[in-house]
Design a protein around this motif. Sequence first.
Motif, mmCIF file in Angstrom:
data_model
loop_
_atom_site.group_PDB
_atom_site.id
_atom_site.type_symbol
_atom_site.label_atom_id
_atom_site.label_comp_id
_atom_site.label_asym_id
_atom_site.label_seq_id
_atom_site.Cartn_x
_atom_site.Cartn_y
_atom_site.Cartn_z
ATOM 1 N N ARG A 142 3.674 6.140 -5.289
ATOM 2 C CA ARG A 142 3.628 6.274 -6.746
ATOM 3 C C ARG A 142 2.558 7.259 -7.186
ATOM 4 O O ARG A 142 2.690 7.902 -8.214
ATOM 5 C CB ARG A 142 3.371 4.921 -7.393
ATOM 6 N N THR A 143 1.487 7.373 -6.417
ATOM 7 C CA THR A 143 0.406 8.299 -6.777
ATOM 8 C C THR A 143 0.644 9.687 -6.203
ATOM 9 O O THR A 143 -0.218 10.557 -6.316
ATOM 10 C CB THR A 143 -0.951 7.765 -6.284
ATOM 11 N N TRP B 247 2.282 1.883 -3.450
ATOM 12 C CA TRP B 247 1.235 2.408 -4.340
ATOM 13 C C TRP B 247 0.941 3.876 -4.024
ATOM 14 O O TRP B 247 0.792 4.700 -4.924
ATOM 15 C CB TRP B 247 -0.038 1.568 -4.196
ATOM 16 N N TRP C 224 0.826 -1.198 0.000
ATOM 17 C CA TRP C 224 0.000 0.000 0.000
ATOM 18 C C TRP C 224 0.866 1.256 0.000
ATOM 19 O O TRP C 224 0.576 2.233 -0.684
ATOM 20 C CB TRP C 224 -0.926 0.003 1.220
#
Length: 90
Positions: free
Chosen positions: A28-29, A25, A22
């Motif tokens: 990365r965003t 992720w 998590w």
Amino acid sequence: MLRILIFRGALVALPFVVWFIWRAWARRTGREMGATPYAWLFAAGALLLGISLMGTALFHKDNQGDRYVPGEVIAGGAVSKGHFEPRAPK
């Protein structure tokens, strides 16, 4: 026995794996992450381990009341496996 230990180890590791996936992720965003909550991850792993142990104690068939038949040496030097047999009713 090794299979059981690997399964229980995977249960303890599961919160860490989910957290780090998590976190990767989210980074990365573009979301900024704080410090890793190791205490909470250990607590979640311990909780999963405890639930697993309680489930084993509740749902695992025990062999109390059964008669153990030990392994025997058979022809050719092989050894048969020991096993439990139900006792005959009295």
